[in-house]
Motif scaffolding. Sequence first.
Motif, PDB file in Angstrom:
ATOM      1  N   ARG A 108       0.856  -1.189   0.000  1.00 40.35           N
ATOM      2  CA  ARG A 108       0.000   0.000   0.000  1.00 40.35           C
ATOM      3  C   ARG A 108       0.891   1.238   0.000  1.00 40.35           C
ATOM      4  O   ARG A 108       1.864   1.321   0.751  1.00 40.35           O
ATOM      5  N   ARG A 129      -2.691   3.857  -3.411  1.00 37.94           N
ATOM      6  CA  ARG A 129      -2.556   2.724  -4.334  1.00 37.94           C
ATOM      7  C   ARG A 129      -2.342   1.453  -3.517  1.00 37.94           C
ATOM      8  O   ARG A 129      -1.591   1.435  -2.549  1.00 37.94           O
ATOM      9  N   GLU A 130      -3.029   0.383  -3.925  1.00 37.28           N
ATOM     10  CA  GLU A 130      -2.814  -0.936  -3.341  1.00 37.28           C
ATOM     11  C   GLU A 130      -2.556  -1.918  -4.477  1.00 37.28           C
ATOM     12  O   GLU A 130      -3.222  -1.868  -5.512  1.00 37.28           O
ATOM     13  N   LEU A 142      -3.668  -7.862  -8.661  1.00 38.17           N
ATOM     14  CA  LEU A 142      -4.756  -6.901  -8.531  1.00 38.17           C
ATOM     15  C   LEU A 142      -4.186  -5.531  -8.191  1.00 38.17           C
ATOM     16  O   LEU A 142      -3.261  -5.417  -7.392  1.00 38.17           O
ATOM     17  N   ARG A 144      -5.526  -1.582  -7.107  1.00 40.94           N
ATOM     18  CA  ARG A 144      -6.612  -0.690  -6.713  1.00 40.94           C
ATOM     19  C   ARG A 144      -6.051   0.707  -6.518  1.00 40.94           C
ATOM     20  O   ARG A 144      -5.147   0.918  -5.694  1.00 40.94           O
ATOM     21  N   GLU A 145      -6.550   1.653  -7.271  1.00 37.13           N
ATOM     22  CA  GLU A 145      -6.226   3.052  -7.084  1.00 37.13           C
ATOM     23  C   GLU A 145      -7.344   3.865  -7.711  1.00 37.13           C
ATOM     24  O   GLU A 145      -8.135   3.331  -8.498  1.00 37.13           O
ATOM     25  N   GLU A 158     -10.745   1.920 -11.144  1.00 35.31           N
ATOM     26  CA  GLU A 158     -10.328   1.860  -9.749  1.00 35.31           C
ATOM     27  C   GLU A 158      -9.820   0.475  -9.366  1.00 35.31           C
ATOM     28  O   GLU A 158      -8.910   0.350  -8.551  1.00 35.31           O
ATOM     29  N   ARG A 159     -10.384  -0.556  -9.934  1.00 37.75           N
ATOM     30  CA  ARG A 159      -9.953  -1.930  -9.644  1.00 37.75           C
ATOM     31  C   ARG A 159      -9.559  -2.594 -10.951  1.00 37.75           C
ATOM     32  O   ARG A 159     -10.379  -2.692 -11.872  1.00 37.75           O
ATOM     33  N   THR A 160      -8.320  -3.026 -11.054  1.00 41.10           N
ATOM     34  CA  THR A 160      -7.814  -3.606 -12.292  1.00 41.10           C
ATOM     35  C   THR A 160      -7.196  -4.965 -12.005  1.00 41.10           C
ATOM     36  O   THR A 160      -6.319  -5.086 -11.147  1.00 41.10           O
ATOM     37  N   GLY A 305      -6.718  -9.725  -3.123  1.00 40.89           N
ATOM     38  CA  GLY A 305      -7.669  -8.738  -2.646  1.00 40.89           C
ATOM     39  C   GLY A 305      -7.778  -8.638  -1.146  1.00 40.89           C
ATOM     40  O   GLY A 305      -8.413  -7.707  -0.634  1.00 40.89           O
TER      41      GLY A 305
END
Length: 310
Positions: A108, A129-130, A142, A144-145, A158-160, A305
């Motif tokens: 993170r 960003r995670e 995964l 997430r940002e 936002e979720r890739t 996740g």
Amino acid sequence: MSEPTAPHVPAMAAVRRQALRHHLTTEIGRPTRRPRRMLVLVPAAGVLAVAVTAGVVAPPWAPDSAPLIVTVEQGERSGATAFLHQLAAAVADKPGPSSDEGEYVYIRSRGAFAALGDGPARLRPVHEREIWIPRYERGDGLLREPFVDLPVIGVIPERTTLTDVAPNAEVVDLPSDPDELLARLYREREERGRGDSRDGAAFTAIGDILRESLVPPRTSAALYRAAAKIPGVEVVRGVTDAAGRRGLAVARTERDRRDEWIFDERTYEYLGERSYLVADTVDGPAGTVLGTTAVLQRAVVAKLGQRPES
């Protein structure tokens, strides 16, 4: 315990795949003018405590903020080797996560980055960003940002889901001997035949690995000892990361741009990175910040996740 040895893959190739999985690919060495694009400082920021000059005071997270300018401090080349060896000694025997502790590396961070090529560089809004990276086997990751529409790259939701990701064990499968490690980085830069100088490319490659991987302690020590052998490396004091934490930076300048790895001077913990101009260019005056990051958490988790408990 160190990550299990993965099938040998050249370090720079692993770094290039890592950059692709982050959706942020570019060369660090750039021509004077270029299409507008984002920097490859991956990962992080909160409140950025910096010395702002020219009477311009604007938060870097404001979409219409003025260029953020910091004071270009004098680097100390004489202390760089000693500090990097202190880092290596401090991390070499630290315990790492056990091999059965989890199947994904979780990181993170927060960051703000500048778009270049359309007047003075301005930091884009700071965002968190995670990322989840497979630990041992190639597979899905995964990211997430916040939803963002980047020039050239396009829209990143936002979720890739990141497909066919090189595992962490492959990225950090590096020689433990610093001379051998550095020789490999030099050799792979020569094979590419373009981009930074070989010393600049080696410094960038080490920074890429430190930034968004879970590096075993002995490998971290080898990376720091290899960095100590790169000409032009220096230390810069009183540097602030993207979360407002002050530290000491290991830095190197190439093509009017200084890239810094920031460490806590007391604990030797890696905090983040900063990049800025050291001379007046078409992208802005000396001190113009091009990117700032802060790594907030690294952990091993069982599922894609999943977030660490603490």
